[in-house]
Motif scaffolding. Structure first.
Motif, PDB file in Angstrom:
ATOM      1  N   ILE A   1       0.847  -1.196   0.000  1.00 40.02           N
ATOM      2  CA  ILE A   1       0.000   0.000   0.000  1.00 40.02           C
ATOM      3  C   ILE A   1       0.883   1.248   0.000  1.00 40.02           C
ATOM      4  CG2 ILE A   1      -0.215   0.002   2.535  1.00 40.02           C
ATOM      5  CD1 ILE A   1      -3.159   0.936   2.072  1.00 40.02           C
TER       6      ILE A   1
ATOM      7  N   ALA B   1      -2.413   5.974  -0.254  1.00 41.83           N
ATOM      8  CA  ALA B   1      -3.546   5.059  -0.147  1.00 41.83           C
ATOM      9  C   ALA B   1      -3.851   4.730   1.313  1.00 41.83           C
ATOM     10  CB  ALA B   1      -3.276   3.777  -0.927  1.00 41.83           C
ATOM     11  N   LEU B   2      -2.802   4.669   2.144  1.00 42.91           N
ATOM     12  CA  LEU B   2      -2.992   4.332   3.551  1.00 42.91           C
ATOM     13  C   LEU B   2      -3.500   5.524   4.353  1.00 42.91           C
ATOM     14  CD1 LEU B   2      -2.659   2.175   5.766  1.00 42.91           C
ATOM     15  CD2 LEU B   2      -0.296   2.983   6.048  1.00 42.91           C
TER      16      LEU B   2
ATOM     17  N   GLY C   1      -7.381   3.269   1.769  1.00 44.64           N
ATOM     18  CA  GLY C   1      -6.976   1.891   2.013  1.00 44.64           C
ATOM     19  C   GLY C   1      -6.801   1.526   3.466  1.00 44.64           C
TER      20      GLY C   1
ATOM     21  N   ALA D   1      -6.473  -2.264   5.335  1.00 44.12           N
ATOM     22  CA  ALA D   1      -5.207  -2.636   5.973  1.00 44.12           C
ATOM     23  C   ALA D   1      -5.413  -2.960   7.449  1.00 44.12           C
ATOM     24  CB  ALA D   1      -4.189  -1.503   5.811  1.00 44.12           C
TER      25      ALA D   1
ATOM     26  N   LEU E   1      -2.263  -1.230  -3.608  1.00 40.61           N
ATOM     27  CA  LEU E   1      -3.175  -0.092  -3.587  1.00 40.61           C
ATOM     28  C   LEU E   1      -2.355   1.189  -3.674  1.00 40.61           C
ATOM     29  CD1 LEU E   1      -5.689  -1.095  -0.755  1.00 40.61           C
ATOM     30  CD2 LEU E   1      -5.999  -1.317  -3.227  1.00 40.61           C
ATOM     31  N   SER E   2      -2.739   2.062  -4.601  1.00 45.48           N
ATOM     32  CA  SER E   2      -1.979   3.288  -4.801  1.00 45.48           C
ATOM     33  C   SER E   2      -2.897   4.378  -5.328  1.00 45.48           C
ATOM     34  CB  SER E   2      -0.838   3.038  -5.793  1.00 45.48           C
ATOM     35  OG  SER E   2      -0.155   4.247  -6.101  1.00 45.48           O
TER      36      SER E   2
END
Length: 316
Positions: A13, A17-18, A53, A57, A123-124
């Motif tokens: 990730i 995204a995070l 994201g 996560a 994920l980006s």
């Protein structure tokens, strides 16, 4: 002994995204790299808000506490350098996320580092990176801006997938594009016994299903859903494809043109994957959403559907 990741579900990730780095990214775009670095250093000890994201996560990492061993690994793979990435890692620590591994590429494309980490999902917020990851054979999603509210409570991890061009190959969708709906339905009816070729997210779904097998259906902390515009008779081929793969989806919705947003607002996924902005845009306002970009043109809209305002994915 080297630390092995092959037997785990590994999610890569990016920092955007995070966490919600929209303000910082605007500084980078408008004022340049040095201004961005100064901003991150000045706010180094300020925890970032959750990004699109983050719910996925957090939810997946919590599975490691279910008493079935270490099943999930989340790796931060970011275009930041280590210095500007310190704020991101401080935010990881602030939120008690058990993320121990990170890659900071200093502006270089990070997709080449997915294979050494045995990544199952990337994920980006950078479309070029997502497209490169997909071309390299990885499941990858371009996250939209964080929805409001942007966190999903509860211990059950819920993931929703579109079918064609996500779980399945785009072969059937291409028939629809070239020849129309009638030809699509006839082709799917005639090919009902022939499994569809796998799409980019099949391996990720298989890893999820492998984790699910560790639990009884009643106690399973992961719930998956297929949310597709397919309808009868095209539903049969999708079901038989999943059967041929020996993969179970907990819920399946064959909507036949009905908007996906209403179904997804009930299902409340930690993330929804679809290849069409037509479906992603309205959902992303309220729910974590990631588009799976394709080199194919986006499918034409059904005449029965009204054109809806678009919500842009985060800029690359």
């Amino acid at each position: 002994m080297p630390y092995e990741l092959d037997n785990k579900l590994v999610v890569a990730i990016s920092s955007r995204a995070l966490f919600d780095l929209d303000q910082s990214h605007q500084i980078y775009e408008q004022e340049g790299l040095e201004a961005y670095r100064a901003h991150q250093a000045e706010h180094e000890d300020e925890a970032l808000l959750a990004g699109t994201g983050y719910p996925l996560a957090k939810g997946l990492l919590a599975l490691n506490k279910a008493g079935k061993g270490e099943m999930v690994e989340v790796v931060l793979i970011s275009r930041n350098d280590a210095d500007t990435g310190l704020r991101v890692m401080n935010s990881v620590e602030h939120r008690d996320l058990p993320i121990e591994r990170a890659v900071f590429t200093g502006g270089r494309a990070p997709f080449e580092y997915l294979r050494p980490f045995s990544c199952d999902l990337f994920l980006s917020a950078n479309e070029d990176d997502v497209r490169q990851a997909l071309k390299s054979g990885f499941a990858a999603g371009l996250v939209y801006q964080p929805p409001v509210p942007n966190e999903n409570d509860g211990e059950e991890v819920r993931i929703a997938f579109d079918g064609d061009a996500v779980l399945f190959s785009p072969e059937a969708e291409q028939i629809y594009q070239r020849e129309g709906l009638t030809a699509f339905h006839q082709r799917e009816k005639d090919s009902a016994e022939i499994p569809l070729e796998p799409g980019p997210f099949k391996p990720f779904l298989e890893k999820l299903h492998a984790i699910q097998r560790n639990f009884s259906e009643r106690e399973c902390p992961i719930r998956t859903a297929l949310v597709t515009a397919r309808s009868a008779p095209a539903h049969k081929r999708a079901i038989k494809t999943l059967r041929a793969w020996n993969v179970r989806l907990d819920e399946c919705f064959f909507l036949g043109g009905v908007r996906k947003k209403g179904i997804l607002e009930v299902f409340k996924p930690h993330i929804f994957f679809d290849d069409q902005s037509l479906h992603c845009d309205p959902v992303a306002v309220r729910l974590p959403t990631a588009r799976v970009p394709s080199d194919e043109q986006e499918p034409k809209r059904s005449p029965a559907r009204k054109r809806r305002p678009k919500r842009r994915a985060a800029k690359p």
